[in-house]
Scaffold this active site. Structure first.
Site, PDB file in Angstrom:
ATOM      1  N   ALA A   5      39.131  14.514  31.702  1.00 45.95           N
ATOM      2  CA  ALA A   5      39.308  13.547  30.806  1.00 45.95           C
ATOM      3  C   ALA A   5      40.723  13.423  30.232  1.00 45.95           C
ATOM      4  O   ALA A   5      40.616  12.794  29.149  1.00 45.95           O
ATOM      5  CB  ALA A   5      37.902  13.501  29.962  1.00 45.95           C
ATOM      6  N   ALA A   6      41.559  14.328  30.431  1.00 47.19           N
ATOM      7  CA  ALA A   6      42.792  14.480  29.751  1.00 47.19           C
ATOM      8  C   ALA A   6      43.390  13.075  29.901  1.00 47.19           C
ATOM      9  O   ALA A   6      43.936  12.528  28.972  1.00 47.19           O
ATOM     10  CB  ALA A   6      43.617  15.291  30.163  1.00 47.19           C
ATOM     11  N   GLY A   7      43.590  12.436  31.006  1.00 48.09           N
ATOM     12  CA  GLY A   7      44.093  11.342  31.231  1.00 48.09           C
ATOM     13  C   GLY A   7      43.383  10.045  30.624  1.00 48.09           C
ATOM     14  O   GLY A   7      44.058   9.216  29.983  1.00 48.09           O
ATOM     15  N   ASP A   8      42.174  10.020  30.697  1.00 43.44           N
ATOM     16  CA  ASP A   8      41.301   9.077  29.827  1.00 43.44           C
ATOM     17  C   ASP A   8      41.295   9.191  28.412  1.00 43.44           C
ATOM     18  O   ASP A   8      41.416   8.086  27.738  1.00 43.44           O
ATOM     19  CB  ASP A   8      39.718   9.265  30.216  1.00 43.44           C
ATOM     20  CG  ASP A   8      39.468   9.109  31.675  1.00 43.44           C
ATOM     21  OD1 ASP A   8      40.305   8.287  32.423  1.00 43.44           O
ATOM     22  OD2 ASP A   8      38.548   9.739  32.193  1.00 43.44           O
TER      23      ASP A   8
END
Length: 301
Positions: free
Chosen positions: A250-253
């Site tokens: 979820a880093a990119g999200d």
């Protein structure tokens, strides 16, 4: 405060933590297992809401316990779910996430109801899109629904943000022409453009190719190296914050959601918004899980 509408996936994530990734045919003991909210669309909506945006969601769930759980979780976030349809005889999307002790992950996704989100459903919630500053989409729901959402957005002067993940070999030209801002990572950039991202000059070449297809602005997320940007002839890299990552899920999200909450539709504060989003992602990677790891605005302050 931006008004953001996300069209995308809703998944129940089932995660395990393991000392390392297993080799083919190998059995190893895991450290723990847990379930949490996920789906790229839902993650981005949660991030946008927690980081300051008035957030709406267009998507689909099944008539099952996973769908009920996800609606409860997203309701607690105070996200507007009037655009989420419950589909009969269909399972809610699920993702199976394996995270090793060094922070790397592998994800296996069952699309379920996400893959049955239809253009007619998007059209029935055109009012949500028309009232937004940004419409945000990814590739965990059908492309024809995303194209319809972006068409409605452009008809109403709404800015469009496309996160081309998971990567596909070719994006329809009509979708790229409707895209104001595209945000792939290094791997997705290579798949989309055929240009391997090895240094800034290669990033610039990839951006030029994406611009030639109709995209106004290009950001390439580079993990611990920061974020490359290209807009109106200006390019550069905004550095990442240096932290010890324990789970990159979820880093990119988080970055996408944070950006949509902060970035003005005319992109006049682009580098400041990138820096804000890099900071949010740097907090996410220091925590476990997808949605549980996404920070709140006061944590960035």
């Amino acid at each position: 405060m931006n008004n953001v509408t996300v069209i995308g996936s809703i998944n129940l994530d089932r995660s395990i933590r393991t000392p390392r990734m297993a080799k083919g045919g190998e059995t190893i003991h895991i450290n723990e297992s847990f379930s949490a909210g996920g789906g790229k669309g839902a993650n981005q909506a949660v991030a946008a809401k927690r980081l300051g945006a008035d957030t709406h969601f267009i998507g689909a769930i099944g008539e099952d316990d996973a769908g009920k759980m996800m609606m409860e979780l997203l309701t607690e976030e105070k996200i507007d779910l009037s655009g989420v349809e419950k589909l009969l005889r269909t399972s809610t999307g699920q993702a199976y996430v394996i995270v090793s002790d060094d922070g790397e992950n592998s994800i296996y996704v069952l699309g379920g109801a996400n893959m049955q989100l239809a253009p007619k459903h998007v059209e029935s919630h055109a009012d949500l899109i028309a009232a937004s500053n940004w419409i945000v989409a990814q590739f965990e729901t059908p492309l024809d629904s995303t194209i319809r959402a972006f068409e409605i957005a452009k008809q109403n002067g709404v800015a469009t943000l496309l996160n081309p993940a998971p990567a596909v070999d070719e994006i329809p030209t009509e979708l790229l022409k409707l895209t104001d801002l595209i945000i792939p990572n290094e791997t997705e950039t290579e798949i989309l453009t055929g240009i391997k991202v090895t240094d800034e000059s290669q990033m610039q070449k990839a951006a030029v190719k994406l611009h030639s297809l109709g995209v106004k602005a290009v950001l390439i997320t580079l993990g611990s190296h920061g974020t490359f940007y290209s807009y109106q002839g200006e390019t550069g890299i905004v550095p990442a914050f240096k932290v010890k990552a324990i789970d990159t899920t979820a880093a990119g999200d988080t970055f996408i959601g944070a950006l949509s909450s902060k970035l003005k539709p005319d992109l006049s504060n682009l580098t400041d918004a990138i820096r804000f989003s890099n900071r949010a992602s740097s907090i996410t990677v220091q925590r476990l899980g997808a949605q549980p790891s996404i920070p709140y605005l006061n944590e960035l302050d």
